[in-house]
Scaffold this motif. Sequence first.
Motif, mmCIF file in Angstrom:
data_model
loop_
_atom_site.group_PDB
_atom_site.id
_atom_site.type_symbol
_atom_site.label_atom_id
_atom_site.label_comp_id
_atom_site.label_asym_id
_atom_site.label_seq_id
_atom_site.Cartn_x
_atom_site.Cartn_y
_atom_site.Cartn_z
ATOM 1 N N ASP A 1 0.811 -1.229 0.000
ATOM 2 C CA ASP A 1 0.000 0.000 0.000
ATOM 3 C C ASP A 1 0.839 1.272 0.000
ATOM 4 O O ASP A 1 0.351 2.356 0.384
ATOM 5 C CB ASP A 1 -0.954 0.034 1.206
ATOM 6 C CG ASP A 1 -1.978 -1.075 1.130
ATOM 7 O OD1 ASP A 1 -2.303 -1.488 -0.005
ATOM 8 O OD2 ASP A 1 -2.436 -1.547 2.181
ATOM 9 N N SER A 2 2.109 1.160 -0.443
ATOM 10 C CA SER A 2 2.946 2.353 -0.570
ATOM 11 C C SER A 2 2.522 3.141 -1.799
ATOM 12 O O SER A 2 2.032 2.586 -2.783
ATOM 13 C CB SER A 2 4.427 1.961 -0.688
ATOM 14 O OG SER A 2 4.853 1.282 0.469
ATOM 15 N N VAL A 3 2.757 4.452 -1.761
ATOM 16 C CA VAL A 3 2.327 5.345 -2.826
ATOM 17 C C VAL A 3 3.384 5.361 -3.954
ATOM 18 O O VAL A 3 4.586 5.393 -3.685
ATOM 19 C CB VAL A 3 2.108 6.762 -2.283
ATOM 20 C CG1 VAL A 3 1.760 7.736 -3.412
ATOM 21 C CG2 VAL A 3 1.014 6.762 -1.218
ATOM 22 N N ILE A 4 2.869 5.349 -5.208
ATOM 23 C CA ILE A 4 3.756 5.419 -6.373
ATOM 24 C C ILE A 4 3.617 6.802 -7.002
ATOM 25 O O ILE A 4 2.509 7.322 -7.144
ATOM 26 C CB ILE A 4 3.387 4.358 -7.422
ATOM 27 C CG1 ILE A 4 3.306 2.974 -6.797
ATOM 28 C CG2 ILE A 4 4.384 4.345 -8.569
ATOM 29 C CD1 ILE A 4 2.764 1.921 -7.748
ATOM 30 N N GLN A 5 4.769 7.393 -7.390
ATOM 31 C CA GLN A 5 4.723 8.643 -8.136
ATOM 32 C C GLN A 5 5.779 8.613 -9.245
ATOM 33 O O GLN A 5 6.742 7.848 -9.204
ATOM 34 C CB GLN A 5 4.921 9.853 -7.222
ATOM 35 C CG GLN A 5 6.324 10.015 -6.682
ATOM 36 C CD GLN A 5 6.487 11.366 -5.985
ATOM 37 O OE1 GLN A 5 5.622 12.250 -6.075
ATOM 38 N NE2 GLN A 5 7.609 11.545 -5.287
ATOM 39 N N LEU A 6 5.567 9.476 -10.276
ATOM 40 C CA LEU A 6 6.456 9.564 -11.432
ATOM 41 C C LEU A 6 7.018 10.976 -11.512
ATOM 42 O O LEU A 6 6.264 11.957 -11.462
ATOM 43 C CB LEU A 6 5.685 9.227 -12.720
ATOM 44 C CG LEU A 6 6.466 9.359 -14.021
ATOM 45 C CD1 LEU A 6 7.622 8.363 -14.086
ATOM 46 C CD2 LEU A 6 5.526 9.142 -15.227
ATOM 47 N N LEU A 7 8.357 11.085 -11.665
ATOM 48 C CA LEU A 7 9.039 12.367 -11.743
ATOM 49 C C LEU A 7 9.689 12.511 -13.111
ATOM 50 O O LEU A 7 10.136 11.537 -13.716
ATOM 51 C CB LEU A 7 10.123 12.472 -10.658
ATOM 52 C CG LEU A 7 9.710 12.126 -9.216
ATOM 53 C CD1 LEU A 7 10.910 12.225 -8.289
ATOM 54 C CD2 LEU A 7 8.597 13.063 -8.736
ATOM 55 N N ASN A 8 9.785 13.781 -13.595
ATOM 56 C CA ASN A 8 10.463 14.023 -14.872
ATOM 57 C C ASN A 8 11.967 14.178 -14.640
ATOM 58 O O ASN A 8 12.426 14.160 -13.484
ATOM 59 C CB ASN A 8 9.857 15.231 -15.586
ATOM 60 C CG ASN A 8 10.095 16.536 -14.841
ATOM 61 O OD1 ASN A 8 10.901 16.595 -13.904
ATOM 62 N ND2 ASN A 8 9.416 17.585 -15.252
ATOM 63 N N PRO A 9 12.770 14.353 -15.704
ATOM 64 C CA PRO A 9 14.223 14.471 -15.501
ATOM 65 C C PRO A 9 14.634 15.621 -14.592
ATOM 66 O O PRO A 9 15.749 15.602 -14.045
ATOM 67 C CB PRO A 9 14.748 14.663 -16.929
ATOM 68 C CG PRO A 9 13.743 13.980 -17.792
ATOM 69 C CD PRO A 9 12.430 14.240 -17.141
ATOM 70 N N ASN A 10 13.777 16.625 -14.427
ATOM 71 C CA ASN A 10 14.075 17.741 -13.528
ATOM 72 C C ASN A 10 13.566 17.498 -12.109
ATOM 73 O O ASN A 10 13.520 18.441 -11.299
ATOM 74 C CB ASN A 10 13.448 19.032 -14.073
ATOM 75 C CG ASN A 10 14.053 19.428 -15.417
ATOM 76 O OD1 ASN A 10 15.253 19.249 -15.642
ATOM 77 N ND2 ASN A 10 13.219 19.951 -16.302
ATOM 78 N N ARG A 11 13.167 16.248 -11.840
ATOM 79 C CA ARG A 11 12.657 15.835 -10.517
ATOM 80 C C ARG A 11 11.350 16.542 -10.160
ATOM 81 O O ARG A 11 10.991 16.682 -8.986
ATOM 82 C CB ARG A 11 13.685 16.096 -9.410
ATOM 83 C CG ARG A 11 15.061 15.519 -9.631
ATOM 84 C CD ARG A 11 15.085 14.013 -9.544
ATOM 85 N NE ARG A 11 14.775 13.505 -8.231
ATOM 86 C CZ ARG A 11 14.936 12.227 -7.862
ATOM 87 N NH1 ARG A 11 15.389 11.342 -8.757
ATOM 88 N NH2 ARG A 11 14.628 11.826 -6.654
ATOM 89 N N GLN A 12 10.590 16.946 -11.159
ATOM 90 C CA GLN A 12 9.258 17.483 -10.926
ATOM 91 C C GLN A 12 8.247 16.343 -10.988
ATOM 92 O O GLN A 12 8.361 15.453 -11.832
ATOM 93 C CB GLN A 12 8.916 18.547 -11.974
ATOM 94 C CG GLN A 12 9.819 19.765 -11.928
ATOM 95 C CD GLN A 12 9.573 20.692 -13.103
ATOM 96 O OE1 GLN A 12 9.317 20.246 -14.207
ATOM 97 N NE2 GLN A 12 9.665 22.005 -12.856
ATOM 98 N N THR A 13 7.266 16.392 -10.115
ATOM 99 C CA THR A 13 6.274 15.315 -10.051
ATOM 100 C C THR A 13 5.303 15.432 -11.224
ATOM 101 O O THR A 13 4.637 16.458 -11.398
ATOM 102 C CB THR A 13 5.490 15.366 -8.734
ATOM 103 O OG1 THR A 13 6.407 15.243 -7.648
ATOM 104 C CG2 THR A 13 4.467 14.241 -8.686
ATOM 105 N N ILE A 14 5.248 14.367 -11.999
ATOM 106 C CA ILE A 14 4.287 14.314 -13.104
ATOM 107 C C ILE A 14 2.968 13.755 -12.598
ATOM 108 O O ILE A 14 1.905 14.357 -12.830
ATOM 109 C CB ILE A 14 4.844 13.450 -14.244
ATOM 110 C CG1 ILE A 14 6.168 14.010 -14.763
ATOM 111 C CG2 ILE A 14 3.833 13.354 -15.385
ATOM 112 C CD1 ILE A 14 6.857 13.113 -15.771
#
Length: 401
Positions: free
Chosen positions: A60-73
């Motif tokens: 139940d851990s949260v998944i997130q995606l970041l761009n090459p600039n470490r900004q959250t997509i």
Amino acid sequence: MKQVSNMANTSNGSLATLLILFTISAAIHKVQSQNLIADNISVVEGETATISCRVKNNDDSVIQLLNPNRQTIYFKDVRPLKDARFQLVNFSDNELRVSLSNVSLSDEGRYVCQLYTDPPQEAYADITVLIPPGNPIIESREDIVSEGNETEITCTSMGSKPAATIRWMKGDKELQGKSKVETTYDRMFTVTSWLRFTVTRADDGVPVVCIVDHPAVKDFQAQKYLEVQYKPEVKIVVEFPSGPIREGENLELTCQAKGKPEPQQVNWVRVEDDVPSHAVITGSDLFIENLNKSYNGTYRCVASNSVGEAYDDYILFVRDSQAGTEAQRSLDHAVIGGVVAVVVFAMLCLLIVLGRYFARHKGTYFTHEAKGADDAADADTAIINAEGGHNNSDEKKEYYI
């Protein structure tokens, strides 16, 4: 002293415990880091890339995606980044899948899949943007080349990423060229290839193909047809007569000449002598009537164009006109002699057969005439026995073999 010793033992025990816990934590972290998976992606400029962050045995851990600039997509199924090209494809406890449409070169880089654990886990998806080359440009050093000379053909592939490779084909045969790769200011590549070879007349009209290989395109090519000039090919054809040439006959020769460009001149000459004065030359034809042995010799047809000249020779040998008649007579005599021999042999065979036939019938006559004469007392009785003495049971039988 005893107290100090106990303190030292306690300290060593605590250190060992911490070491064990650190080892277990590292092992757990190693197992956990293997739970998060992401794949590298290659995509053609202008197309759509799909980034997938996958988790095995998620707690139940949260998944997130970041761009090459470490900004959250995307954080779970929420998109904080104001870029509508990113769209959510799938979100679950085990996967976060996002599509990126109309990919450009600026989108290239390392994207981070992050799983909120303690400590956080990361996996990386490298996006490589492929830029197809422009139409290949093929050029030759000269448009028309003469047989036996070397020609050079150049093929250029511009504005690709990564650099393209160039292959050469002449007809159905692959040739090896030399290539050079240049990097442009915008991180693109230009590839130039040179092909050099010596041409023959067989290359005239054959396509030379430049084939560009690149992961973003297939069957990308350009071609150029070779135009080769060559000196004439010459052949003399005897129109008549068809057999041996004899005195009094006529002779006609035709000179066949083919080249590129077409021969401008076709000439007849007689090697080491002059062409007979009454010979008629019409274009590529040579006509001589009422031949005699003084015309014997080598007659040559010479054809030329801007590339060069070539020739073919015909050797004239005039035979005596009576030689053929005598040969024909000898042949006729031989045929007649053979026929007579066959007839004589057949007559001899017939006489032998008839002789044997008459000899056989003559022996039978004398044998029957003498029948009964062996038992007769006198001539009269012998005649009577020969004519009708068939009742004699002791009659002798004779056979002529």
